[in-house]
Write a protein that holds these residues in place. Structure first.
Motif, mmCIF file in Angstrom:
data_model
loop_
_atom_site.group_PDB
_atom_site.id
_atom_site.type_symbol
_atom_site.label_atom_id
_atom_site.label_comp_id
_atom_site.label_asym_id
_atom_site.label_seq_id
_atom_site.Cartn_x
_atom_site.Cartn_y
_atom_site.Cartn_z
ATOM 1 N N SER A 34 0.820 -1.213 0.000
ATOM 2 C CA SER A 34 0.000 0.000 0.000
ATOM 3 C C SER A 34 0.858 1.269 0.000
ATOM 4 O O SER A 34 0.370 2.357 -0.296
ATOM 5 N N LEU A 35 2.128 1.117 0.346
ATOM 6 C CA LEU A 35 3.030 2.273 0.403
ATOM 7 C C LEU A 35 4.108 2.207 -0.679
ATOM 8 O O LEU A 35 5.078 2.963 -0.638
ATOM 9 N N ALA A 36 3.924 1.300 -1.653
ATOM 10 C CA ALA A 36 4.989 1.020 -2.623
ATOM 11 C C ALA A 36 5.502 2.279 -3.318
ATOM 12 O O ALA A 36 6.712 2.536 -3.364
ATOM 13 N N SER A 37 4.591 3.065 -3.871
ATOM 14 C CA SER A 37 5.034 4.256 -4.617
ATOM 15 C C SER A 37 5.709 5.267 -3.698
ATOM 16 O O SER A 37 6.717 5.889 -4.061
ATOM 17 N N GLU A 38 5.168 5.418 -2.478
ATOM 18 C CA GLU A 38 5.779 6.356 -1.535
ATOM 19 C C GLU A 38 7.142 5.864 -1.068
ATOM 20 O O GLU A 38 8.057 6.662 -0.832
ATOM 21 N N MET A 39 7.282 4.544 -0.940
ATOM 22 C CA MET A 39 8.561 3.991 -0.511
ATOM 23 C C MET A 39 9.648 4.270 -1.542
ATOM 24 O O MET A 39 10.765 4.668 -1.200
ATOM 25 N N ILE A 40 9.316 4.077 -2.810
ATOM 26 C CA ILE A 40 10.302 4.328 -3.872
ATOM 27 C C ILE A 40 10.631 5.816 -3.949
ATOM 28 O O ILE A 40 11.799 6.212 -4.038
ATOM 29 N N LYS A 41 9.592 6.651 -3.909
ATOM 30 C CA LYS A 41 9.801 8.102 -3.959
ATOM 31 C C LYS A 41 10.647 8.570 -2.772
ATOM 32 O O LYS A 41 11.585 9.366 -2.925
ATOM 33 N N SER A 42 10.331 8.060 -1.592
ATOM 34 C CA SER A 42 11.062 8.461 -0.385
ATOM 35 C C SER A 42 12.505 7.979 -0.429
ATOM 36 O O SER A 42 13.422 8.681 0.003
ATOM 37 N N ALA A 43 12.715 6.757 -0.964
ATOM 38 C CA ALA A 43 14.076 6.226 -1.065
ATOM 39 C C ALA A 43 14.915 7.073 -2.008
ATOM 40 O O ALA A 43 16.095 7.347 -1.740
ATOM 41 N N LEU A 44 14.327 7.505 -3.113
ATOM 42 C CA LEU A 44 15.049 8.368 -4.049
ATOM 43 C C LEU A 44 15.374 9.710 -3.403
ATOM 44 O O LEU A 44 16.446 10.280 -3.640
ATOM 45 N N LEU A 45 14.440 10.214 -2.590
ATOM 46 C CA LEU A 45 14.696 11.471 -1.881
ATOM 47 C C LEU A 45 15.872 11.315 -0.920
ATOM 48 O O LEU A 45 16.798 12.142 -0.922
#
Length: 538
Positions: A228-239
């Motif tokens: 459920s957090l997949a897209s946010e996890m990737i975005k946050s990791a890139l940040l």
């Protein structure tokens, strides 16, 4: 990366002193960043230990000291808050999985040799971004300093005279007034922490404290993928990866300027990435190069990666043998330390000269700062970089357009005597389009427009004598010019196409659209051909 060559008897003494000094500076900040993040003081401490060890072992900057820092802490606060709210059961585990994933991304940045691109960010964007982080840090310390969050805060005599607030403000004053010459011996942050701890012990006042750090080593945590957090996890990791990369490489550049050495940007990213991967697996905050701690290490004598490794081991020793004493450190002093950091990293030098700086640069800095505070750090950086690049491309395109000259024989001043004589003999029936320098995509529209406004009843010679790079967009523009001339039954010629440009043209089969006999090795050959043709027609 560390090798046996780094171990030198002449440098070990300096490395030990550098590590000890940077440890004294780093401890209060590691505690403060850990507490502020919401993950606990130990998360900040073990970030300093893990990233400090692995970044020094595998990195590309000899004197680099790594650990938690302002931007990464601000990002982790937002990530932890968001993830826990959306997934109470797995939110914390997912947040630290993000740290591990960020380390993997950072390693990939290094493997694909992207390090040099991260430092190509315009100063106003970096200034606004850094200043925005400073404002965010200040705002985040209002509650621990005054006992109320910003929306609830109403400064009154009661608020300002509470023991916790008075202690915090006193520590903040110490941080500002402590003489710089004394800081070289004992940093102001150590004085503030020691003084606040003594006050807490001997006064018996009730106030929030950090709490004891267990002597047990952190446990290994398997990464958790929350769908459920997949897209946010990737975005946050890139940040996280981007912030750590920027901090680390900016610190590396500072080291270069002091030592007159050159760091290895890509190797540095690999080392920092390994450190962050391991940090996430053990529940520690993400880290990056810390400028103040690195410069402290350097000035105290640290010269090799051994200093960074010893720095990490010294912090570990202190935690294992004296971690229980953090139970006497008031949270207010850490809030004061971070408030001082927040105030210090705001780019006051830029703001003081704001009346002397071009309006666009001022607007870019202010907008990046505001977006960092009002939205998020990713949006601020992306929008800032996008706007800065647009203006840069426009300005470069204007310069490149000056390198495109469409002229008749009377206007051609750059030709040799022989070329000019041949050109003048054609009775103004030929136009020369001279393209020089690198031609990027921003020039394509101006290139087509300049040709379309001329008399297309004339023969056009496109001369690429001084062109060493023609971008894909400009190549397509040249192709369209060729097709337009050919469709009207007019002649178009090319001269002096270098091998690199020819290869680019061949990829698009551009040279297939023009007769082979109309492609010449030199400009003189082209003029000779045109003169003979005029002569034959006569």
């Amino acid at each position: 990366m560390l090798s046996l060559a780094h171990f030198n008897r002449q440098t070990i003494k300096g490395d030990v002193f550098g590590a000890l000094t940077s440890t004294i500076v780093a401890l209060p900040f590691a505690l403060a960043f850990g507490v502020t993040s919401g993950a606990g003081a130990s998360a900040g401490i073990y970030c300093a230990i893990i990233t400090g060890l692995f970044a020094s072992l595998f990195g590309g900057t000899n004197q680099q000291i790594s650990g938690p820092n302002t931007g990464l802490t601000v990002a982790m606060v937002a990530i932890l808050t968001s993830f826990v709210a959306q997934s109470p059961d797995n939110g914390i585990a997912a947040a630290f999985t993000v740290v591990t994933l960020a380390g993997l991304f950072q390693m990939l940045f290094g493997f694909f040799k992207l390090g040099k691109y991260f430092i190509l960010v315009s100063y106003p964007v970096i200034s606004g971004f850094t200043s925005g982080i400073g404002v965010l840090i200040i705002l985040s310390q209002i509650e621990p300093l005054f006992g109320h969050s910003l929306p609830e805060l109403q400064l009154s005599l009661g608020t300002l005279t509470s023991t916790n607030t008075l202690l915090g403000l006193a520590c903040l004053a110490i941080l500002f007034i402590w003489p710089q010459k004394f800081s070289r011996v004992v940093p102001a942050s150590i004085i503030a922490v020691a003084g606040a701890a003594c006050f807490y012990v001997f006064s018996g006042a009730e106030m929030p404290v950090v709490g004891a750090i267990t002597s047990e080593l952190p446990s290994f945590n398997m990464p958790v993928w929350e769908s459920s957090l997949a897209s946010e996890m990737i975005k946050s990791a890139l940040l996280i990866a981007t912030l750590s990369t920027l901090d680390s490489l900016m610190t590396s550049l500072t080291v270069d300027s002091i030592t007159n050495e050159l760091h290895d940007s890509d190797q540095e990213l690999v080392g920092q990435g390994i450190g962050n991967m391991v940090a996430g697996l053990f529940g520690a905050l993400p880290g990056g190069g810390a400028t103040m701690r690195t410069v402290t290490n350097l000035r105290a004598g640290g010269t090799t990666p051994l200093s960074g490794m010893l720095h990490a081991l010294f912090i570990l020793a202190i935690v294992l043998w004296a971690g229980e004493y953090t139970a006497y450190i008031p949270v207010a002093v850490l809030a004061a330390i971070l408030t001082h950091v927040g105030i210090s990293i705001i780019d006051w030098n830029f703001l003081k000269r704001i009346h002397q700086i071009p309006l666009f640069s001022v607007g870019l800095m202010i907008s990046t700062m505001v977006m960092s505070v009002a939205f998020d750090l990713v949006t601020a950086v992306l929008v800032g970089v996008f706007l800065a690049n647009l203006v840069t491309i426009r300005r470069l395109s204007e310069i490149q357009l000056d390198n495109i000259k469409l002229c008749t024989a009377k206007e051609a001043e750059h030709l040799t005597i022989a070329e000019k004589q041949l050109f003048e003999a054609m009775d103004d029936s030929v136009l020369l389009l001279n393209i020089s320098g690198p031609i990027g995509f921003g020039v394509a529209r101006g290139l087509k427009q300049s040709v379309s406004e001329t008399d297309q009843n004339k023969t056009l010679l496109i001369d690429l004598t001084d062109a060493r790079f023609v971008g894909i967009t400009s190549t397509i523009a040249i192709e369209e010019i060729i097709v337009s001339y050919r469709n009207q039954g007019r002649d178009i010629l090319l001269s002096n196409v270098c091998e690199r440009v020819r290869n680019d043209f061949n990829k698009l089969k551009l040279l297939d659209k023009i007769p082979t006999e109309h492609v010449f090795a030199t400009r003189l050959d082209a003029f000779t051909y045109l003169k003979e043709r005029v002569k034959n027609r006569a």
